[in-house]
Design an enzyme around this catalytic site. Structure first.
Site, PDB file in Angstrom:
ATOM      1  N   GLY A  50       0.769  -1.348   0.103  1.00 53.08           N
ATOM      2  CA  GLY A  50       0.042   0.035  -0.108  1.00 53.08           C
ATOM      3  C   GLY A  50       0.690   1.057  -0.116  1.00 53.08           C
ATOM      4  CB  CYS A  51       4.281   2.115   0.597  1.00 52.08           C
ATOM      5  SG  CYS A  51       3.930   1.933   2.439  1.00 52.08           S
ATOM      6  CD  GLN A  52       3.721   7.679  -4.679  1.00 52.52           C
ATOM      7  OE1 GLN A  52       2.785   8.324  -4.013  1.00 52.52           O
ATOM      8  NE2 GLN A  52       4.214   8.285  -5.565  1.00 52.52           N
ATOM      9  CB  SER A  53       8.276   4.583  -1.804  1.00 52.04           C
ATOM     10  OG  SER A  53       8.350   5.744  -2.354  1.00 52.04           O
TER      11      SER A  53
END
Length: 139
Positions: A50-53
């Protein structure tokens, strides 16, 4: 220092910063202080979904206390996870489970982040609680 005291300390630190540029720099500096993870700890099992990075968090449980370490391939997410690690590492599973994340809204972090980064922050906080639940069950 209790978990709540650590949260209050962060709120006070952010209160001294005048604008979001200074807050942004402070978060990035926190990330530079993070020990980071060895390559063998950067596994899919430690990857926060769920993290962009890419953000990894690892937990060790010793004598009833949870210890976190983390890393990220992005400078801002690394600072954010460093902030969370500094607050939650070194506390019992029960203290973590009893805690809230109100300090995040008190420092205005979610408003400062883009929607995708805010989702990543929520994924990070959920992962910390998940580790607390998992290790609570192992007691």
């Amino acid at each position: 220092m209790t978990l709540k005291e650590k949260q209050q300390e962060i709120v006070q630190d952010f209160a001294f910063l005048e604008d979001w540029e200074q807050k942004y720099e402070y978060i990035i500096d926190l990330g530079k202080e993070l020990e980071g993870l060895s390559p063998e700890k950067k596994t899919d099992a430690n990857l926060i979904k769920g993290c962009q990075s890419k953000v990894w968090i690892d937990a060790d449980f010793k004598d009833g206390i949870l210890y976190f370490n983390a890393d990220s391939d992005g400078i801002l997410p690394k600072g954010i996870i460093s902030l969370l690690v500094s607050i939650y590492s070194g506390h019992s599973t029960q203290e973590i489970l009893d805690s809230d994340f109100d300090f995040i809204s008190q420092i205005g972090l979610q408003e400062f982040l883009s929607p995708s980064r805010a989702n990543g922050l929520m994924a990070m906080t959920k992962q910390i609680k998940f580790y607390a639940v998992a290790f609570q069950l192992k007691k």
